[in-house]
Design a protein around this motif. Structure first.
Motif, mmCIF file in Angstrom:
data_model
loop_
_atom_site.group_PDB
_atom_site.id
_atom_site.type_symbol
_atom_site.label_atom_id
_atom_site.label_comp_id
_atom_site.label_asym_id
_atom_site.label_seq_id
_atom_site.Cartn_x
_atom_site.Cartn_y
_atom_site.Cartn_z
ATOM 1 N N LYS A 1 0.845 -1.251 -0.119
ATOM 2 C CA LYS A 1 -0.079 -0.147 0.005
ATOM 3 C C LYS A 1 0.772 1.312 -0.092
ATOM 4 N N ARG A 2 2.061 1.152 0.274
ATOM 5 C CA ARG A 2 2.850 2.342 0.386
ATOM 6 C C ARG A 2 3.982 2.344 -0.572
ATOM 7 N N ARG A 3 3.970 1.412 -1.584
ATOM 8 C CA ARG A 3 4.696 1.250 -2.641
ATOM 9 C C ARG A 3 4.340 2.128 -3.876
ATOM 10 N N THR A 4 5.282 2.798 -4.612
ATOM 11 C CA THR A 4 5.103 3.559 -6.051
ATOM 12 C C THR A 4 5.625 2.445 -6.905
ATOM 13 N N PHE A 5 4.871 2.513 -8.148
ATOM 14 C CA PHE A 5 5.095 1.421 -9.211
ATOM 15 C C PHE A 5 5.759 2.255 -10.382
ATOM 16 N N PRO A 6 6.571 1.595 -11.184
ATOM 17 C CA PRO A 6 6.924 2.044 -12.434
ATOM 18 C C PRO A 6 5.794 1.965 -13.414
ATOM 19 N N THR B 1 9.791 10.324 -11.081
ATOM 20 C CA THR B 1 11.109 10.748 -11.652
ATOM 21 C C THR B 1 10.779 10.084 -12.936
ATOM 22 N N ALA B 2 11.615 10.482 -14.019
ATOM 23 C CA ALA B 2 11.935 9.848 -15.237
ATOM 24 C C ALA B 2 12.263 8.330 -14.950
ATOM 25 N N GLY B 3 13.029 7.960 -13.770
ATOM 26 C CA GLY B 3 13.546 6.712 -13.763
ATOM 27 C C GLY B 3 12.643 5.615 -13.560
ATOM 28 N N SER B 4 11.263 6.034 -13.304
ATOM 29 C CA SER B 4 10.293 5.188 -13.240
ATOM 30 C C SER B 4 9.183 5.301 -14.350
ATOM 31 N N GLN C 1 4.367 -12.440 -16.624
ATOM 32 C CA GLN C 1 5.907 -12.037 -16.640
ATOM 33 C C GLN C 1 6.182 -11.684 -15.223
ATOM 34 N N ALA C 2 5.276 -10.983 -14.445
ATOM 35 C CA ALA C 2 5.580 -10.492 -12.998
ATOM 36 C C ALA C 2 5.521 -11.790 -12.189
ATOM 37 N N LYS C 3 4.368 -12.616 -12.421
ATOM 38 C CA LYS C 3 4.152 -13.811 -11.538
ATOM 39 C C LYS C 3 5.435 -14.726 -11.700
ATOM 40 N N ARG C 4 5.970 -14.790 -12.837
ATOM 41 C CA ARG C 4 7.012 -15.692 -12.950
ATOM 42 C C ARG C 4 8.510 -15.346 -12.550
ATOM 43 N N GLY C 5 8.169 -13.876 -12.331
ATOM 44 C CA GLY C 5 9.526 -13.200 -11.537
ATOM 45 C C GLY C 5 10.376 -12.619 -12.575
ATOM 46 N N LEU C 6 9.806 -12.747 -14.000
ATOM 47 C CA LEU C 6 10.825 -12.009 -14.953
ATOM 48 C C LEU C 6 10.769 -10.650 -14.945
ATOM 49 N N MET C 7 9.778 -9.873 -14.408
ATOM 50 C CA MET C 7 9.802 -8.445 -14.322
ATOM 51 C C MET C 7 9.080 -8.001 -13.196
ATOM 52 N N GLN C 8 9.272 -6.814 -12.780
ATOM 53 C CA GLN C 8 8.489 -6.184 -11.634
ATOM 54 C C GLN C 8 7.159 -5.818 -11.885
ATOM 55 N N PRO C 9 6.175 -5.636 -10.853
ATOM 56 C CA PRO C 9 4.810 -5.353 -11.248
ATOM 57 C C PRO C 9 5.141 -3.922 -11.831
ATOM 58 N N MET C 10 3.828 -3.611 -12.748
ATOM 59 C CA MET C 10 3.874 -2.491 -13.595
ATOM 60 C C MET C 10 2.698 -1.907 -13.703
ATOM 61 N N ALA D 1 9.766 -10.026 -24.330
ATOM 62 C CA ALA D 1 11.100 -9.714 -23.970
ATOM 63 C C ALA D 1 11.272 -8.167 -23.868
ATOM 64 N N ALA D 2 10.541 -7.449 -24.573
ATOM 65 C CA ALA D 2 10.685 -5.979 -24.858
ATOM 66 C C ALA D 2 10.099 -5.521 -23.308
ATOM 67 N N MET D 3 9.122 -6.228 -22.670
ATOM 68 C CA MET D 3 8.735 -5.481 -21.284
ATOM 69 C C MET D 3 9.329 -6.084 -20.184
ATOM 70 N N GLU D 4 10.218 -7.137 -20.354
ATOM 71 C CA GLU D 4 11.202 -7.724 -19.518
ATOM 72 C C GLU D 4 12.510 -6.657 -19.471
ATOM 73 N N TRP D 5 12.904 -6.272 -20.720
ATOM 74 C CA TRP D 5 13.856 -5.206 -20.818
ATOM 75 C C TRP D 5 13.459 -3.973 -20.200
ATOM 76 N N MET D 6 12.235 -3.505 -20.369
ATOM 77 C CA MET D 6 11.744 -2.255 -20.092
ATOM 78 C C MET D 6 11.881 -2.426 -18.418
ATOM 79 N N SER D 7 11.296 -3.334 -17.675
ATOM 80 C CA SER D 7 11.392 -3.707 -16.518
ATOM 81 C C SER D 7 12.754 -3.338 -15.581
ATOM 82 N N GLY D 8 13.713 -3.724 -16.468
ATOM 83 C CA GLY D 8 14.915 -3.631 -16.085
ATOM 84 C C GLY D 8 15.443 -2.362 -16.038
ATOM 85 N N ARG D 9 14.889 -1.522 -16.573
ATOM 86 C CA ARG D 9 15.322 -0.165 -16.638
ATOM 87 C C ARG D 9 14.625 1.038 -15.971
ATOM 88 N N LEU D 10 13.666 0.486 -15.368
ATOM 89 C CA LEU D 10 12.775 1.329 -14.540
ATOM 90 C C LEU D 10 12.875 0.902 -13.232
#
Length: 374
Positions: A147-152, A236-239, A180-189, A360-369
């Motif tokens: 509940k206190r988390r901010t998401f990319p 910020t832009a990083g998200s 992808q998030a459920k399998r741990g390949l990317m963060q919730p977004m 693959a593109a969303m996994e790449w995106m997750s790694g940069r946000l």
């Protein structure tokens, strides 16, 4: 009934089957040479072919999302966008919630398990544009421990004249990032899914048109500001990242390159690298040569300081027209800009190709946000 409804498609298919059956059944009776028999044969053939073409066209539109409504199809959607007056005291919200729907995943009827898709209208204070969008919120957004988390956030753009609905039904973005998030390949977004056509039916190519729609300002400034004010997102832009196909891919790369202070990453699926000028765009620049040059991403890489952002481009060796340009684009990138690519052996400019690239593109995106636990 709406253009993209299943009832319309089913009715068209049933009509085509009925006319085909009727033609086979009645053909012997119309075998004569009289004008009535000839007219009957011509009428049945034309009616059957029209029904078949209509069925194929409706099915293709439902699969690829070219047109959203009958007005859109017949060119009657001519509104240049909505000017919204904002309360300086902050009484109005820049995001107007119009409805919710579940995500098509197991347990999707419960937001804490499947997430939720919200249908909204986003209003831009600086651009004076209001545009519809779908916002996907991941299951974690509704779970107490986050509940206190901010998401990319990833802004997801269609091609032209695609529909935001096609990003859900045709390209399956919410289902993909959920899995992808459920399998741990990317963060919730969070996903903000829209079409780049903020002034339908005009194709603005995400350009600030002199005296016209300020599309680039809407996506670069108003959209992140509005979404961040309404949802628990990084500020910020990083998200923030942006991804799109075809026209949306060009827009995504341009936004990340022109506005690295807004987007840390941009993905162009089958993108091109220069805004076209044609009957759908009209005059985008009105003689402003500097704006026209900046909209050419090859020129931008050659002449402007390299932006601190990450880019991903996709192409196919066979089936795509942008292969040579994509190789050329990659070769022009200089630090601190980072570039990655996905190159398929074969694949056309279509949904099937993009569905192969999106995970693959969303996994790449997750790694940069980045997301953040407050």
């Amino acid at each position: 009934m709406g253009l993209t409804s299943t009832a319309v498609l089913t009715s068209a298919v049933l009509l085509a089957v009925a006319l085909f059956t009727g033609t086979v059944w009645l053909w012997p009776r119309l075998a004569g040479r009289s004008w009535r028999a000839v007219t009957g044969r011509i009428g049945l053939l034309l009616a059957t072919q029209l029904a078949v073409f209509a069925s194929v066209g409706l099915a293709a539109n439902q699969a690829f999302g070219f047109y959203a409504t009958w007005a859109d199809l017949f060119g009657r959607e001519t509104s240049p966008g909505v000017v919204v007056d904002h309360d300086p005291a902050g009484g109005g919200s820049p995001v107007d919630l119009r409805g919710t729907r579940p995500v098509n995943v197991p347990g999707g009827d419960r937001p804490s398990i499947g997430g939720q898709i919200q249908r909204v209208v986003v209003s831009g204070e600086e651009s004076d544009i209001a545009s519809p969008a779908y916002v996907y919120l991941p299951p974690e957004y509704f779970q107490p421990r986050y509940k206190r988390r901010t998401f990319p956030v990833s802004v997801v753009l269609t091609g032209y004249p695609g529909t935001a609905e096609a990003l859900i039904k045709g390209l399956h973005y919410p289902q993909t990032v959920h899995q992808q998030a459920k399998r741990g390949l990317m963060q919730p977004m969070i996903l903000v899914m829209m079409r780049p056509t903020v002034a339908p039916p005009r194709d603005t190519e995400c350009v600030d048109v002199p005296g016209g729609p300020q599309a680039e300002t809407f996506f670069a400034k108003d959209l992140p500001r509005a979404i961040s004010a309404h949802y628990r997102t990084g500020r910020t832009a990083g998200s923030w990242g942006v991804i799109g196909d075809s026209t949306g891919g060009y827009c995504a790369l341009k936004l990340a390159m022109h506005h690295p202070g807004a987007y840390a990453a941009g993905v162009g699926l089958s993108a091109y690298y220069k805004a076209p000028i044609d009957v759908t765009t009209g005059d985008l620049f009105h003689g402003d040569e500097e704006s026209e040059r900046r909209a050419d991403l090859m020129w931008y890489l050659d002449r402007m300081p390299p932006p601190k952002t990450s880019l991903l481009v996709t192409t196919s060796k066979q089936g795509e027209d942008n292969y040579a340009d994509t190789e050329k684009f990659i070769g022009k990138v200089k630090p601190p800009t980072r570039v990655s690519s996905i190159t398929l052996d074969s694949g056309g400019h279509n949904f099937n190709t993009w569905r192969r690239e999106i995970p693959a593109a969303m996994e790449w995106m997750s790694g940069r946000l980045n997301g953040k636990q407050a």
